[in-house]
Design an enzyme around this catalytic site. Structure first.
Site, mmCIF file in Angstrom:
data_model
loop_
_atom_site.group_PDB
_atom_site.id
_atom_site.type_symbol
_atom_site.label_atom_id
_atom_site.label_comp_id
_atom_site.label_asym_id
_atom_site.label_seq_id
_atom_site.Cartn_x
_atom_site.Cartn_y
_atom_site.Cartn_z
ATOM 1 N N ASP A 99 0.851 -1.179 0.000
ATOM 2 C CA ASP A 99 0.000 0.000 0.000
ATOM 3 C C ASP A 99 0.890 1.234 0.000
ATOM 4 O O ASP A 99 1.746 1.390 0.875
ATOM 5 C CB ASP A 99 -0.884 -0.032 1.260
ATOM 6 C CG ASP A 99 -1.788 1.188 1.366
ATOM 7 O OD1 ASP A 99 -1.977 1.875 0.343
ATOM 8 O OD2 ASP A 99 -2.301 1.450 2.467
ATOM 9 N N ASP A 101 0.524 5.186 0.138
ATOM 10 C CA ASP A 101 -0.480 6.182 0.432
ATOM 11 C C ASP A 101 0.206 7.512 0.697
ATOM 12 O O ASP A 101 1.245 7.554 1.346
ATOM 13 C CB ASP A 101 -1.255 5.735 1.683
ATOM 14 C CG ASP A 101 -2.544 6.492 1.833
ATOM 15 O OD1 ASP A 101 -2.480 7.686 2.174
ATOM 16 O OD2 ASP A 101 -3.603 5.891 1.610
ATOM 17 N N ASP A 322 3.449 1.573 3.127
ATOM 18 C CA ASP A 322 2.886 1.462 4.473
ATOM 19 C C ASP A 322 3.243 0.062 4.970
ATOM 20 O O ASP A 322 2.646 -0.933 4.562
ATOM 21 C CB ASP A 322 1.368 1.655 4.411
ATOM 22 C CG ASP A 322 0.722 1.577 5.789
ATOM 23 O OD1 ASP A 322 1.401 1.143 6.746
ATOM 24 O OD2 ASP A 322 -0.459 1.940 5.904
#
Ligand SMILES: [Zn+2]
Ligand SMILES: [Zn+2]
Length: 419
Positions: A99, A101, A322
């Site tokens: 992920d 972000d 992440d």
């Protein structure tokens, strides 16, 4: 919650309902759907309904139509009995998920469009959320972020670095990797391969450490001082084409020297004299790099300085993922082609080959027809499709549905009464 806020929520839910009624056929089920756990965040009370399981995509679509969740998720894991309690599910394996972000990338614009307020002491701040409140130490905040173009562009750059590592260093094929826009502020990369399924959390942590380049020592990648002819000290280091992190360190160093301003060099705590030397000889230095690598060729730049430069080069090459998402083997991840409750945009698959020119603010639009009248409290200037909107401050406006919904979902606007 005020009456207006409840009305707004109802309105958004109705819009989401419309979407799931009309687009249920476009819902893309995960592979081995019957072995996944599903979870739904509900509009009402922000409650998470978990431990759901579906035999097939029709079951799943029907459920989305009746439930109309604010956000829909499925497990990265495969289970024997996905509908049971966690301890009784019987874990069979999990995909490898990354992920990226904007929340984890400190961009200069975050200071403009992201704000937070401490839930405990009400102190407010701007930019990336701190781990703990600087005033009272509590870790809970009310944050206001924005899916900004600059932030998403930096998320794209991090994703490209990650993709390169997964391909070049880990050897995953493009068939095994799927890339998605999250529908909000980042990208998801899923690796679905038998080779990764059985990896436990610790093994995934090893992969994370490699991707973020934790504990990298330039010395171990060949940046060493040697005694040459007549006992002269020479510095040798990795080459631009070297595989793995060695080459990444070399390329990162090259890139850093190419772009660094004197103040960038100051920031990594180089001495004034070293900064002057590097700035003066920038051109020749970079020319020499292409031939054989520059290590030590400039008089006046000592080994310790080179280490600092190379270390920073390495940092530039690491991908800011992440880390928690990747190491969690029971993670729930957003379902493809469903709506994001914070934007009203879709999570969509992104073709790996066309990624560099991919435009999330065009491709992820779910509502393409009609306009809505809303009252905007506060919104920065933003683009959706080919149009730019705002900035707005306490104003009533009529916007295309997707733009209005984005503001409503982000809590920046309320619906206008139709009476
Ligand atoms: Zn506080
Ligand atoms: Zn931004």
């Amino acid at each position: 919650m005020s009456v207006k806020e409840i009305e707004t929520k109802k309105f958004v839910k109705n819009k989401f309902s419309e979407y799931y009624r009309e687009h249920s056929s476009s819902i893309q089920p995960p592979t081995l759907i019957e072995k996944r756990e599903f979870g739904f965040l509900m509009f009402k009370g922000r409650i998470m309904v978990r431990h759901k399981s579906f035999k097939n995509v029709d079951d799943l679509s029907k459920n989305l139509k009746t439930l109309v969740p604010s956000d829909a998720y499925y497990s990265s894991a495969y289970y024997e009995r996905p509908e049971e309690k966690m301890e009784e599910k019987s874990w069979l394996g999990a995909d490898l998920i990354f992920d990226i972000d904007a929340d984890h990338i400190p961009t200069p614009c975050a200071k403009i469009h992201d704000t937070w307020v401490c839930n405990n002491c009400n102190i407010a701040g701007k930019g990336v959320l701190p781990e703990k409140c600087p005033a009272c130490g509590e870790p809970r905040f009310n944050e206001k972020t924005w899916p900004c173009e600059v932030c998403l562009e930096s998320a794209k750059i991090e994703t490209l670095k990650l993709m390169d590592m997964l391909k070049q260093d880990f050897g995953f094929s493009s068939k095994e990797t799927n890339l998605y826009f999250s529908g909000h502020r980042g990208y998801h990369l899923h690796v679905e391969s038998e080779e990764v399924q059985s990896l436990d959390s610790m093994a995934r942590k090893e992969i994370v450490d490699y991707i973020i380049g934790i504990g990298l020592e330039t010395k171990l990648h060949g940046l060493v001082e040697e005694r040459g002819a007549r006992k002269a000290r020479v510095l040798t280091g990795p080459n631009l084409e070297d595989p793995g992190w060695s080459g990444r360190i070399a390329r990162g160093t090259y890139e850093f020297l190419l772009t660094a301003t004197p103040s960038d060099l100051e920031e990594i705590r180089l001495k004034r004299k070293v900064i002057d030397t590097l700035t003066q000889h920038k051109e020749t230095n970079l020319e020499k790099w292409k031939e054989k690598g520059p290590w030590g060729i400039i008089k006046g730049v000592d080994t310790a300085s080179w280490r600092k430069i190379a270390q920073h080069g390495a940092e530039m090459q690491s991908a800011k993922i992440d880390t928690v998402v990747t190491t969690d083997t029971h993670r729930l991840i957003r379902l493809n082609n469903t709506l994001h409750g914070k934007t009203g945009l879709k999570k969509i698959e992104v073709p790996v080959t066309g990624f560099e020119s991919f435009d999330p603010f065009k491709s992820a639009i779910a509502f393409k027809e009609g306009t809505l009248k809303i009252i905007v409290q506060d919104a920065p200037k933003f683009r959706l499709g080919d149009q730019t909107y705002g900035p707005y401050k306490n104003r009533q406006v009529e916007l295309p549905t997707a733009a209005a919904l984005l503001l409503l979902c982000k809590g920046r606007a309320k619906v206008k009464e139709e009476k």
